[in-house]
Design a protein around this motif. Sequence first.
Motif, PDB file in Angstrom:
ATOM      1  N   GLY A 167       6.843  12.393 -19.151  1.00 32.22           N
ATOM      2  CA  GLY A 167       6.217  11.378 -19.807  1.00 32.22           C
ATOM      3  C   GLY A 167       4.630  11.636 -18.526  1.00 32.22           C
ATOM      4  O   GLY A 167       5.239  13.050 -17.727  1.00 32.22           O
ATOM      5  N   PRO A 168       3.877  11.451 -19.445  1.00 36.14           N
ATOM      6  CA  PRO A 168       2.324  11.769 -18.471  1.00 36.14           C
ATOM      7  C   PRO A 168       1.607  10.952 -17.177  1.00 36.14           C
ATOM      8  O   PRO A 168       1.265  11.652 -16.680  1.00 36.14           O
ATOM      9  CB  PRO A 168       1.101  11.099 -19.802  1.00 36.14           C
ATOM     10  N   GLY A 169       3.044  10.245 -16.951  1.00 43.59           N
ATOM     11  CA  GLY A 169       2.460   9.911 -15.391  1.00 43.59           C
ATOM     12  C   GLY A 169       1.831   7.868 -14.794  1.00 43.59           C
ATOM     13  O   GLY A 169       0.676   8.364 -16.487  1.00 43.59           O
ATOM     14  N   THR A 170       1.875   7.509 -14.582  1.00 41.51           N
ATOM     15  CA  THR A 170       0.885   6.626 -14.409  1.00 41.51           C
ATOM     16  C   THR A 170       0.875   6.808 -13.254  1.00 41.51           C
ATOM     17  O   THR A 170       1.073   6.964 -10.941  1.00 41.51           O
ATOM     18  CB  THR A 170       1.614   5.306 -14.709  1.00 41.51           C
ATOM     19  N   ARG A 171      -0.595   5.952 -12.532  1.00 41.82           N
ATOM     20  CA  ARG A 171      -1.450   6.205 -10.791  1.00 41.82           C
ATOM     21  C   ARG A 171      -1.848   5.248 -11.096  1.00 41.82           C
ATOM     22  O   ARG A 171      -2.714   4.753 -11.087  1.00 41.82           O
ATOM     23  CB  ARG A 171      -2.832   7.097 -10.882  1.00 41.82           C
TER      24      ARG A 171
ATOM     25  N   SER B  88       0.540  -1.419  -0.318  1.00 40.40           N
ATOM     26  CA  SER B  88       0.373  -0.093   0.125  1.00 40.40           C
ATOM     27  C   SER B  88       1.142   1.303   0.014  1.00 40.40           C
ATOM     28  O   SER B  88       0.424   2.336   0.023  1.00 40.40           O
ATOM     29  CB  SER B  88      -1.048   0.277   1.425  1.00 40.40           C
ATOM     30  N   SER B  89       1.815   0.953   0.783  1.00 39.34           N
ATOM     31  CA  SER B  89       2.781   2.753   0.688  1.00 39.34           C
ATOM     32  C   SER B  89       3.387   2.545  -0.840  1.00 39.34           C
ATOM     33  O   SER B  89       4.961   3.989  -1.022  1.00 39.34           O
ATOM     34  CB  SER B  89       4.210   2.057   1.391  1.00 39.34           C
ATOM     35  N   GLN B  90       3.372   1.337  -1.678  1.00 33.42           N
ATOM     36  CA  GLN B  90       3.592   1.619  -3.089  1.00 33.42           C
ATOM     37  C   GLN B  90       2.555   2.652  -4.187  1.00 33.42           C
ATOM     38  O   GLN B  90       2.986   2.840  -5.236  1.00 33.42           O
ATOM     39  CB  GLN B  90       4.044   0.781  -3.932  1.00 33.42           C
ATOM     40  N   THR B  91       1.846   3.384  -3.931  1.00 33.96           N
ATOM     41  CA  THR B  91       0.205   4.002  -4.381  1.00 33.96           C
ATOM     42  C   THR B  91       1.317   5.475  -4.316  1.00 33.96           C
ATOM     43  O   THR B  91       2.035   5.893  -3.728  1.00 33.96           O
ATOM     44  CB  THR B  91      -1.002   3.467  -2.940  1.00 33.96           C
ATOM     45  N   SER B  92       0.807   5.428  -5.747  1.00 35.51           N
ATOM     46  CA  SER B  92       1.434   6.907  -6.204  1.00 35.51           C
ATOM     47  C   SER B  92       1.431   7.156  -7.723  1.00 35.51           C
ATOM     48  O   SER B  92       1.078   6.168  -8.043  1.00 35.51           O
ATOM     49  CB  SER B  92       3.145   6.923  -5.318  1.00 35.51           C
ATOM     50  N   VAL B  93       2.305   8.217  -7.859  1.00 39.31           N
ATOM     51  CA  VAL B  93       1.962   8.238  -9.293  1.00 39.31           C
ATOM     52  C   VAL B  93       3.191   7.927  -9.378  1.00 39.31           C
ATOM     53  O   VAL B  93       4.359   9.277  -9.263  1.00 39.31           O
ATOM     54  CB  VAL B  93       1.584   9.311  -9.136  1.00 39.31           C
ATOM     55  N   TYR B  94       3.452   7.520 -10.739  1.00 38.34           N
ATOM     56  CA  TYR B  94       4.845   7.505 -11.103  1.00 38.34           C
ATOM     57  C   TYR B  94       5.046   8.073 -12.822  1.00 38.34           C
ATOM     58  O   TYR B  94       4.365   7.893 -13.592  1.00 38.34           O
ATOM     59  CB  TYR B  94       4.812   5.297 -11.370  1.00 38.34           C
ATOM     60  N   PHE B  95       6.368   8.706 -12.603  1.00 40.56           N
ATOM     61  CA  PHE B  95       6.367   9.804 -13.771  1.00 40.56           C
ATOM     62  C   PHE B  95       7.695   8.768 -14.334  1.00 40.56           C
ATOM     63  O   PHE B  95       8.668   8.277 -13.627  1.00 40.56           O
ATOM     64  CB  PHE B  95       7.054  11.644 -13.090  1.00 40.56           C
ATOM     65  N   CYS B  96       8.083   8.346 -15.888  1.00 35.87           N
ATOM     66  CA  CYS B  96       9.263   8.550 -16.539  1.00 35.87           C
ATOM     67  C   CYS B  96       9.503   9.605 -16.604  1.00 35.87           C
ATOM     68  O   CYS B  96       9.197  10.538 -17.492  1.00 35.87           O
ATOM     69  CB  CYS B  96       8.818   7.432 -17.470  1.00 35.87           C
ATOM     70  N   ALA B  97      11.179  10.191 -16.763  1.00 35.57           N
ATOM     71  CA  ALA B  97      11.705  11.117 -17.753  1.00 35.57           C
ATOM     72  C   ALA B  97      13.165  10.683 -18.784  1.00 35.57           C
ATOM     73  O   ALA B  97      12.771   9.235 -17.700  1.00 35.57           O
ATOM     74  CB  ALA B  97      12.053  11.600 -17.265  1.00 35.57           C
ATOM     75  N   VAL B  98      13.164  11.509 -19.284  1.00 33.36           N
ATOM     76  CA  VAL B  98      14.533  10.791 -20.181  1.00 33.36           C
ATOM     77  C   VAL B  98      15.236  12.442 -20.228  1.00 33.36           C
ATOM     78  O   VAL B  98      14.676  13.421 -20.349  1.00 33.36           O
ATOM     79  CB  VAL B  98      13.862  10.663 -21.894  1.00 33.36           C
ATOM     80  N   SER B  99      16.688  12.083 -20.794  1.00 33.21           N
ATOM     81  CA  SER B  99      17.427  13.100 -20.810  1.00 33.21           C
ATOM     82  C   SER B  99      17.162  13.698 -22.767  1.00 33.21           C
ATOM     83  O   SER B  99      17.130  12.472 -23.026  1.00 33.21           O
ATOM     84  CB  SER B  99      18.659  12.849 -20.810  1.00 33.21           C
ATOM     85  N   SER B 100      17.501  14.691 -22.814  1.00 34.61           N
ATOM     86  CA  SER B 100      17.479  15.009 -24.010  1.00 34.61           C
ATOM     87  C   SER B 100      18.781  14.951 -24.776  1.00 34.61           C
ATOM     88  O   SER B 100      19.891  14.531 -24.020  1.00 34.61           O
ATOM     89  CB  SER B 100      17.915  16.858 -23.790  1.00 34.61           C
ATOM     90  N   GLY B 101      18.765  14.968 -25.542  1.00 30.73           N
ATOM     91  CA  GLY B 101      19.714  13.895 -26.803  1.00 30.73           C
ATOM     92  C   GLY B 101      21.277  15.405 -27.064  1.00 30.73           C
ATOM     93  O   GLY B 101      22.156  15.248 -27.326  1.00 30.73           O
ATOM     94  N   GLN B 102      20.590  16.409 -26.895  1.00 28.53           N
ATOM     95  CA  GLN B 102      20.655  17.149 -27.493  1.00 28.53           C
ATOM     96  C   GLN B 102      21.928  18.260 -26.309  1.00 28.53           C
ATOM     97  O   GLN B 102      23.038  18.234 -26.288  1.00 28.53           O
ATOM     98  CB  GLN B 102      20.182  18.546 -27.449  1.00 28.53           C
ATOM     99  N   THR B 103      21.166  18.036 -25.012  1.00 31.19           N
ATOM    100  CA  THR B 103      21.188  18.460 -23.999  1.00 31.19           C
ATOM    101  C   THR B 103      21.006  18.043 -23.107  1.00 31.19           C
ATOM    102  O   THR B 103      19.921  17.767 -22.083  1.00 31.19           O
ATOM    103  CB  THR B 103      21.508  20.314 -23.442  1.00 31.19           C
ATOM    104  N   TYR B 104      22.092  16.923 -22.382  1.00 30.27           N
ATOM    105  CA  TYR B 104      21.247  15.865 -21.311  1.00 30.27           C
ATOM    106  C   TYR B 104      21.318  16.370 -20.121  1.00 30.27           C
ATOM    107  O   TYR B 104      20.149  15.898 -19.110  1.00 30.27           O
ATOM    108  CB  TYR B 104      22.457  15.089 -21.044  1.00 30.27           C
TER     109      TYR B 104
END
Lengths: 116, 113
Positions: free
Chosen positions: B105-109, B83-99
């Motif tokens: 991303g839009p998130g997963t609830r 239950s402690s892992q109930t959360s909103v999870y976001f993925c992110a990426v680094s730009s190839g041009q400027t790390y």
Amino acid sequence: AQSVTQLDSQVPVFEEAPVELRCNYSSSVSVYLFWYVQYPNQGLQLLLKYLSGSTLVKGINGFEAEFNKSQTSFHLRKPSVHISDTAEYFCAVMEGGGGSNYKLTFGKGTLLTVNP
Amino acid sequence: DAGITQSPRHKVTETGTPVTLRCHQTENHRYMYWYRQDPGHGLRLIHYSYGVKDTDKGEVSDGYSVSRSKTEDFLLTLESATSSQTSVYFCAVSSGQTYNEQFFGPGTRLTVL
């Protein structure tokens, strides 16, 4: 290790008023600084960033921030807010030069509510 | 939007079940990150990847594992959800041009009952 403190969890303001969202950081190395905005039920969007050079940074939607190394601050400002600026704002820090695999450390966020 | 999608967007599961969240990107970014967002805590880094099969732990990695077998996909697995892992999870990426810039991303609830 870095840390970020956003001094206000909530900031209510009236439309067309100026606003300042405060951010302080701590780090033993040089840093890059960021402000992100999150509108309701959306992901995060970059507002502005400081990497080097001029300490006054301008971003999207009329926001700007000033890097103050001596005070370890990076406060976000807007001279006149709109209802549409209502959102949560996050300050974040990254070790300069990418030495930490470009990881971000975020503050806990400030909820800006703009009232008519 | 840096071509980032997350699936599923919403999930309800029960305590003790395994859960896998997927982050998919279409722009060949080298770096990928998983965060969780909880009220009063901001975003906290769970795990990140700096290349195919190259991953490392973040601030709150206990109870989570990740895999990256190809550039475009970064999977986050909760082996036995709590239950402690109930959360909103976001993925992110680094730009190839400027790390130094991350795109989110839009998130997963995720709700764990």
